[in-house]
Each structure stands twice: as C-alpha cells, then as structure tokens.
Design an enzyme around this catalytic site. Sequence first.
Site, PDB file in Angstrom:
ATOM      1  N   LYS A  30       1.101  -1.416   0.270  1.00  0.00           N
ATOM      2  CA  LYS A  30      -0.041  -0.425   0.403  1.00  0.00           C
ATOM      3  C   LYS A  30       1.333   1.500  -0.024  1.00  0.00           C
ATOM      4  O   LYS A  30       0.556   2.516  -1.326  1.00  0.00           O
ATOM      5  CB  LYS A  30      -1.230  -0.056   1.219  1.00  0.00           C
ATOM      6  N   ARG A  99      -3.105   2.969   8.870  1.00  0.00           N
ATOM      7  CA  ARG A  99      -3.288   1.709   8.423  1.00  0.00           C
ATOM      8  C   ARG A  99      -2.137   0.809   8.331  1.00  0.00           C
ATOM      9  O   ARG A  99      -1.126   1.248   7.786  1.00  0.00           O
ATOM     10  CB  ARG A  99      -3.507   2.047   6.956  1.00  0.00           C
ATOM     11  N   GLY A 108      -7.760  -8.600   5.816  1.00  0.00           N
ATOM     12  CA  GLY A 108      -8.773  -8.098   6.331  1.00  0.00           C
ATOM     13  C   GLY A 108      -7.681  -8.026   7.605  1.00  0.00           C
ATOM     14  O   GLY A 108      -8.010  -8.852   8.615  1.00  0.00           O
ATOM     15  N   MET A 110      -4.817  -7.599   9.657  1.00  0.00           N
ATOM     16  CA  MET A 110      -4.042  -6.027  10.194  1.00  0.00           C
ATOM     17  C   MET A 110      -4.834  -5.329  10.597  1.00  0.00           C
ATOM     18  O   MET A 110      -5.857  -5.280  10.021  1.00  0.00           O
ATOM     19  CB  MET A 110      -3.015  -6.216  10.455  1.00  0.00           C
ATOM     20  N   ARG A 343      -3.584  -1.292  -6.269  1.00  0.00           N
ATOM     21  CA  ARG A 343      -2.523  -1.948  -7.206  1.00  0.00           C
ATOM     22  C   ARG A 343      -2.494  -2.615  -7.780  1.00  0.00           C
ATOM     23  O   ARG A 343      -4.223  -2.436  -8.689  1.00  0.00           O
ATOM     24  CB  ARG A 343      -2.524  -3.423  -5.724  1.00  0.00           C
ATOM     25  N   HIS A 464      -4.691 -44.998  -5.381  1.00  0.00           N
ATOM     26  CA  HIS A 464      -4.687 -45.076  -6.997  1.00  0.00           C
ATOM     27  C   HIS A 464      -5.771 -44.496  -7.653  1.00  0.00           C
ATOM     28  O   HIS A 464      -5.881 -44.352  -8.486  1.00  0.00           O
ATOM     29  CB  HIS A 464      -5.078 -46.714  -5.852  1.00  0.00           C
ATOM     30  N   ARG A 589       4.392 -46.608 -17.565  1.00  0.00           N
ATOM     31  CA  ARG A 589       4.226 -48.027 -16.771  1.00  0.00           C
ATOM     32  C   ARG A 589       4.218 -49.124 -16.594  1.00  0.00           C
ATOM     33  O   ARG A 589       2.792 -49.324 -17.035  1.00  0.00           O
ATOM     34  CB  ARG A 589       3.123 -47.691 -15.029  1.00  0.00           C
ATOM     35  N   ARG A 644       9.260 -47.901 -18.041  1.00  0.00           N
ATOM     36  CA  ARG A 644       9.871 -48.538 -16.825  1.00  0.00           C
ATOM     37  C   ARG A 644       9.634 -50.222 -16.695  1.00  0.00           C
ATOM     38  O   ARG A 644       8.572 -50.731 -16.909  1.00  0.00           O
ATOM     39  CB  ARG A 644       9.239 -47.926 -15.782  1.00  0.00           C
ATOM     40  N   GLU A 776      14.335 -43.096  -6.628  1.00  0.00           N
ATOM     41  CA  GLU A 776      13.285 -42.918  -6.213  1.00  0.00           C
ATOM     42  C   GLU A 776      13.225 -43.137  -4.015  1.00  0.00           C
ATOM     43  O   GLU A 776      11.961 -43.360  -3.569  1.00  0.00           O
ATOM     44  CB  GLU A 776      11.489 -43.368  -6.906  1.00  0.00           C
ATOM     45  N   SER A 795      15.537 -40.604 -13.856  1.00  0.00           N
ATOM     46  CA  SER A 795      14.430 -39.872 -13.850  1.00  0.00           C
ATOM     47  C   SER A 795      13.265 -40.349 -12.700  1.00  0.00           C
ATOM     48  O   SER A 795      13.655 -40.769 -11.513  1.00  0.00           O
ATOM     49  CB  SER A 795      13.281 -41.123 -14.683  1.00  0.00           C
ATOM     50  N   GLY A 797      11.847 -40.347  -8.874  1.00  0.00           N
ATOM     51  CA  GLY A 797      10.706 -40.803  -8.949  1.00  0.00           C
ATOM     52  C   GLY A 797      10.063 -40.421  -7.691  1.00  0.00           C
ATOM     53  O   GLY A 797      10.738 -40.360  -6.666  1.00  0.00           O
ATOM     54  N   THR A 798       9.420 -38.823  -7.785  1.00  0.00           N
ATOM     55  CA  THR A 798       9.617 -38.291  -6.104  1.00  0.00           C
ATOM     56  C   THR A 798       8.311 -38.627  -5.732  1.00  0.00           C
ATOM     57  O   THR A 798       8.110 -37.595  -4.558  1.00  0.00           O
ATOM     58  CB  THR A 798       9.484 -36.612  -7.087  1.00  0.00           C
ATOM     59  N   ASN A 799       7.557 -39.583  -6.021  1.00  0.00           N
ATOM     60  CA  ASN A 799       6.374 -40.089  -4.992  1.00  0.00           C
ATOM     61  C   ASN A 799       6.888 -40.686  -4.222  1.00  0.00           C
ATOM     62  O   ASN A 799       6.487 -40.602  -3.605  1.00  0.00           O
ATOM     63  CB  ASN A 799       5.019 -40.735  -6.281  1.00  0.00           C
ATOM     64  N   ASP A 800       7.368 -42.272  -4.473  1.00  0.00           N
ATOM     65  CA  ASP A 800       8.310 -42.140  -4.152  1.00  0.00           C
ATOM     66  C   ASP A 800       9.554 -41.992  -2.379  1.00  0.00           C
ATOM     67  O   ASP A 800       9.707 -42.612  -2.055  1.00  0.00           O
ATOM     68  CB  ASP A 800       8.944 -43.824  -4.548  1.00  0.00           C
ATOM     69  N   CYS A 863       9.816 -37.957 -12.895  1.00  0.00           N
ATOM     70  CA  CYS A 863       8.190 -38.271 -13.263  1.00  0.00           C
ATOM     71  C   CYS A 863       7.611 -38.698 -12.485  1.00  0.00           C
ATOM     72  O   CYS A 863       6.169 -39.430 -12.421  1.00  0.00           O
ATOM     73  CB  CYS A 863       8.230 -39.760 -13.908  1.00  0.00           C
ATOM     74  N   TYR A 883      13.908 -32.887 -18.353  1.00  0.00           N
ATOM     75  CA  TYR A 883      12.800 -32.655 -18.747  1.00  0.00           C
ATOM     76  C   TYR A 883      11.967 -32.687 -17.618  1.00  0.00           C
ATOM     77  O   TYR A 883      12.719 -34.031 -16.343  1.00  0.00           O
ATOM     78  CB  TYR A 883      12.483 -33.475 -20.051  1.00  0.00           C
TER      79      TYR A 883
END
Length: 911
Positions: A30, A99, A108, A110, A343, A464, A589, A644, A776, A795, A797-800, A863, A883
């Site tokens: 502000k 203000r 809202g 502060m 703004r 799943h 998969r 895979r 992974e 690659s 495997g960011t889930n595992d 992946c 990638y």
Amino acid sequence: MSENRDPHVTKFVYDFTEGNKDLKDLLGGKGANLAEMTNLGLPVPPGFTITTEACRTYLDSGEEPAALRDEVSAHLDALETTMGKKLGQADDPLLVSVRSGAKFSMPGMMDTVLNIGLSDKSVQGLARQAGDERFAWDSYRRLIQMFGKTVLGVDGELFEDALEAAKAAKKVTVDTELEAADLEKLVTKFKKIVRTEAGRDFPQDPREQMDLAVKAVFDSWNGDRAKLYRRQERIPHDLGTAVNVCSMVFGNLGPDSGTGVAFTRDPASGQQGVYGDYLQNAQGEDVVAGIRNTVPLAELESIDKKSYDQLMQIMETLENHYKDLCDIEFTIERGQLWMLQTRVGKRTAGAAFRIATQLVDQGLIDEAEALTRVNGAQLAQLMFPRFDDEYARGGEGVEQVGRGIAASPGAAVGKAVFDSYTAVKWSRSGEKVILIRRETNPDDLDGMIAAEGILTSRGGKTSHAAVVARGMGKTCVCGAEELEVDTKRRRMTVPGGHVVEEGDVVSIDGSSGKVYLGEVPVVPSPVVEYFEGRMHPGADDADELVEAVHRMMAFADRKRRLRVRANADNAEDALRARRFGAQGIGLCRTEHMFLGDRRELVERLILADTEVEREESLKALLPLQKRDFVELFEAMDGLPVTIRLLDPPLHEFLPDITELSVRVALAESRQEPHENELRLLQAVHRLHEQNPMLGLRGVRLGLVIPGLFTMQVRAIAEAAAERRAAKCDPRAEIMIPLVGTVQELEIVREEADRVIAEVERTTGTRLKLAIGTMIELPRAALTAGQIAEAAEFFSFGTNDLTQTVWGFSRDDVEASFFTAYLEKGIFGVSPFETIDKDGVGSLVAAAAKAGRATRPDLKLGVCGEHGGDPESVHFFHEAGLDYVSCSPFRIPVARLEAGRAAVTSLGSDHR
Ligand code: PEP
Ligand code: MG
C-alpha cells in the site's frame, strides 16, 4: 529495482513523495503504491509511511527504534505544514488514518484506525469546519470504536451492542438515521465502555492516539489470525508490516461526496472499459458493510462529471504506468477527487490470459513479461469442465451431500454404480456413470475408464483412485469420509441417512471435492477443444480466450528450457499427449499392461513351480508386450519413450486375500476343492507383506524372478527393431525402478545389454537403447554419483522419494493426519502435491549434481506427480533437470510453467 539506501543511516519514515512502487519490501504494498501515485502527480492525500524495518525492530526488541519518535515528529510537522493545520487542532483538526500495509496483501488480517486526531474538543472544531454536526460526532464515535477495539483490546461486540441499543431506543434500523445528539450520547457511552474494559480513558492527546495506533498495527503482525494466514499462504513471518499515516478525506460530507472502487479493465473478462461501483455520501467501510446499494461507476458521470473525467484520465495513466490491470479505491470529498489506494488487481483465469495478450498487442509488455501475468493453476482451471456455479449453489433437485478431497479436477454427472462390471456394462449401453467405491485398486481400471468420474470414501491425493484418475484426466473426488459406501449392497448412505441406490444420479466436482445428489449442469471447456485440435485459433467459432491461450502457449514454448514429456502407458494416451504438446514419454508404467486378460498369464508366472512353467508364461507374455511397445513407438515416433520395467509388488496382480480365502473355504466346505485357487491362496500368503511398498518390488523383482526383466527388455528391443525395419524412428529408453545401490543396476544392466546385443545380432539392427534408472529412494539419491556410472539417465520418482524421505505412506497419510498438518500450517500444501524443496527437493538437486559430476551428459528428468505441478516445475527448472513428465492433461500446464520458470526467478513476487 534494488532498494539502494545509505547503510549508515537507517531511515524509518518515508514521506509519500519519497517512496516508489519498487520499495514494497520496505514500505509495504500500500505504501509503495501510494508513493508511486504521489510521484505521478495524482491526487493522493498527503502522508507518510513507517517502514517494515521499524516494525521488525519493534517486534524483535519489544521497543520502537529510538530514532523513530523524532522522525515521526519531523514528518508530522511537514504534513501539518502542507495541510495548514495541526493534528487534532481544536478549531480545525487535521485527522489521519493509521493503516497497516505489508509487502504481500493480507486482507483483513491486520489493523487500521481512522479519524485519529478527534477529541472532545476537536470534534466541535470539525463540526464547525464541516458545517455538519452529525458527521463530526459520527466520525468521533467511529474513532473510539475502532481505537477501543484494535488498540485497547476492548471486545468489539460491546460497541456494536451499544450502537444497536441506540438504534432500538430511537426505533430506527440503520445508523444513518441516528442524529447528532444520538451520536453524541453514543460517544459518552463508548468512552465509558473504554474506561471500564481497558481500565483507562480514551486518550484525548492526538499524538498519543497516533503513537498507540502505530504500535497496535505493529503488534497486529503477530496476531493469531495473521500468523495462521501467513503459514497458509507461505508468507515469511519475519517481514513485518509497514504503517501508513495518511491525512483523512471524507466521502460522507454530503451528496457532492462519495467513495468507490474502480478497475481499469473488467476483472472477469479482461475487456477494457468502465468497471466499478460508486456510493454517494459514504465512507469506504459503508461500501463493505452494504448499508446502501452502490451504483455502477458509469453513473458517476452524471453525478459529478468533473471528478468522473478526472478519474478516467487517472485510470489510463495508472494502466500505462503499471502496464497491467489496476484496481483503485477513491473518495470524492465535496467535489474533490482523492486516490486512496491502487494495486495490480486480481482477475479471473480467463481474464488473465486475455489481458496478458492485450497488453502485448498494446506494446505495453513483451512476451516474457506476459508469461509472468498468467500461471498454470489458471490454465488448469480453464481446462476442466465446470459445473454451472449458479446451479450448484442450489438448483432444483440438487443437494450437496458431502465433500471429499478434490483429487482430480473437473465436473462429472452420472448414475451411481458400485462396481466396475456394472460401470462397464452400463456405459456400453450409453449410460453415463459415476463409479463409487470405498477405494479403488488395479481391478477397477476398466470401471474407471468407463465412468465419467470416480468417487471414493477413502484415500488421499495419491491414492490409487486419485493418481489413475488424474492420469486419465478424469474427475475424481476421494476420501469423502462422511459417505458410507456399501459395495456389497450397492448403495451409499449420506449424512442424514438418505440412501443413494445404484442408478441414482450424482454429480461430483473434482475441483472443490463437493458431492451432489441430482444433476448439476456442466459447462465444457473450449480450451481443451483447442488442445485436442477440435477448435482452431483464428477459426470463426474460436473465442478470444482460445486465441489468448494459443498465443501464451507459443510464448512459453519459445522461452522454456525444460522439455515436457508425458506419463502414458498406451497409444491412445500417447497420441493425446502429443496433441497436447508432449515431447516424448517420460514414464510408461508397464504394470498397466499386465492387467485385464493378461492377468491370467501373470498369475501363471507367479505360480510357476518349475523353470519350464515360468518360461512358458513369459514366452506367452512376450509377443503381447512387444505389440504394446510397437504401438507406443508408433504413437511417439521420433520422440523418446521411457519404459519402466515392472515395479509393483506381485500381490497386486493376485486376488484379494480375504475374498480368495472365503472362496477356498466355501469350496472346501462343499468338498469341491479347486486346485488352482488353493495354489493361488498359497502364493498370496507367500507374497503377503506388512509393508508392500517397501518390500518385493521394483528392481528387486527383476533380481529374484528369473527372466521377467529380460522378457520385458527383449520385447522392447524387438519392438524397436521392428519399427526400424519399417523405416521409422523408435527412441526407447529402458528404466529400472526402485534402485537403491549401483550393484542392483549393474546386474540388471548386464543382462539387459546381453539381450539387446542378441536382438541386434539376430535382426541386424543397431538399436541404440538407453538404459537408466529411477531415483526414488534416499539411498539412490545419496549415492547418485556411483549410480550414474551404470545409468545413462536418471528419472526422479518423486512420489516414492517423498514417501521414503518423509516416512509417509503415500496411500494412507493424506486421508489420515494431513488435514491436521495443513490446519496447523505445518505445510501449506501436501508434499505429495508440491515438491518439498527443503527436504526432498534438496536431495533431488544434490543427486542431479552428483550424477552429472560422474557423467556430464547424464539426462535428468522427473516423472513423479510433481512433474505437472506448477511450483515444482519451477524448482526442477532451477535444479537443472532436462525434462518433467506428467499425465497428458497436465502437459499444457507444465509447458506454460516451464516457460514461466525460464523468465522469472524462484521466489518472485508474482503471487
Ligand atoms: C514415483 O515414485 O514417483 C513414480 C513415478 O513411480 P510410481 O508412482 O509408479 O511409484
Ligand atoms: Mg515409484
């Protein structure tokens, strides 16, 4: 622009003439924008800003910086000189507002105090100056009310109650009907409330009022609400807030006064024009309180032409200056227009795309800047069919009966079915169905494909149902726990006891998680029609939105460094992915190829007692796998396809242990034991694991089941050779899952190399197949330098990897304690959704670096589900990956975000 200041002199107060819009860190949003407008020569009521640095010092030490008081005095003096009157001066008081204003908007959260400077004496002076006693007493009671509540901590309801009592005594309903004398009495009452509740009198000294209000604003940074908001929005806690002290202007001084809001373009459509609302004879908070109806801004032209024309000119100045849609708050005091705030304004997803391209066409911004004006979440929003909002809020015959986790966005309507068989049967006869299960498993795949949407009462965002639905771009609500699903009796009981039977129509909203009984009308997405190639930009029926999306995608593709691949397991998905812009497959998969009518062959493989039996079942699977791969290579000709090798625990291919036990027991009681089922049951028991996700899966399967991986490698190699023979360009990459140490990879690799060499020999074709691994497991990441010796690509495997780094079961935690974690602000978003940069992310970055140190041309991708998540895509860009790979429907989002990542740096201000 950097915030260059003399390091030897800390300046805690800036006049509005001294700041600018790039000083948001120091002056808050502000304050920085008020300064910018002041310097543009726009009519801003004079004032000054106390910096966030002063706030931080106060919060750290409990005391305001020593120099602050004198600095404020100097700025107040200057303000008084400019205004020609003194703060709280008895005969003609200068009044100010105090203000809050942090770097990031915290609506809202502060505090704000208006009308500072009024006292028992100066209220008389104000009345005389304004020629309006009612106005003066109303302003004074507002000050005591706001000051009492926010500065002195008095329960606000006590003031509200007193105000209500005054109205009731006068038999009126709105406060505008209270007269000067009533308000004067109310002031006395309010002061009494302050004395009783705060144990002190309402301060009559205007400077004391101002100083206490400033301190209260500082303190409000650490209020509970503000802290929670920051945790959720991931705003750092150590920024502090600035405080703006601004001379008051009044919109409630009669019919030639008023207040309003304006947008330089329509925030809903992006259209340029006159958008906003105006309320005559009112203050800002009256607009919020909805005391009277506002009129469209265009009507201001007939009410006060001079101010209207001036406002239009200011709006044009602001747009050209900010090069973006601005929203504005203004007040007209007796015919004089004042700008109170501006703004860069919020807008709908569609408007964001349209405005960005309009601004490029106007020559105000370039392509790179345009990319910072949109984001992937907005694009995703535009891609999913939606429910008609109006209708969903309460159309005839529609009732919201539950809410689960919004697992895969979109809107789906259909008849309730409770098993896959019925889903397939009914959909074949042309019915639209919603598959409702407690949770899904690979057996439900056919039903999920057949259904319009999937609803489960258990499981979280990586269950799943959620993962598969997202992969298919199918609407899914999961973990709707208040729904009692009884698949045996084919019914579901909703809260309140109503029973939904098979065939009843239900509607599910995968964007909000809401579940409705009855049919909510669906609005299709023209943007998907465009990506599917069914609508062409420039065609007669293409709308402006499609045109804008098309252009923004082209900007992103030109700028991005990250390539985008698809997670796809069959030719149909691969073709769609290609239409959506995929540059290959990052994860096929293969387990999905072992379901349906192949399951029996897999069962035979698992049950094989002898080498001959095992070899036979593998031999039977080989041509089927090969055909799958040929189709994939055909769909992705000329582009890389990462396949895979089998990953999931084998029990996933066998019948459920309980159901099978019952079947076997029943057969035995009938004295008709079934030999094969008995063997199956033994195998199920043998393969049963307490923690299957940490058990016999991934590369471990390849090492203990002779011939399994070699069969898959042979199928890939033969398929590639066949495509080569057809003069095509297959680019297969073989990926080994769940590797923890380079030795595992070396063993599998040796065998794979042997098989590939054999196929090359027999077919006379040079195949150039790359072999790599998934990263992974934490150990794989920690020893990435060694693993890279045997891998041509990684690659992630960011889930595992998320599951194993946090020790969170990806199938369970989201539906169990994640809600509590999110509520407590431990994380703002599930780490399965957005990469946990500090933990999992740092491991990815380190592994990428270590891998490349061993093998400089190591190809790096991701992946896991994070590959299609906007924030995570930025992280992977920064980490130097080549990638990201995600489900076909998320490809446009990943392309856009990869483009954005290339033109913005992490932690930019584009919230
Ligand atoms: C992963 O673990 O991130 C991955 C892509 O494999 P899956 O989800 O199939 O376990
Ligand atoms: Mg995995």
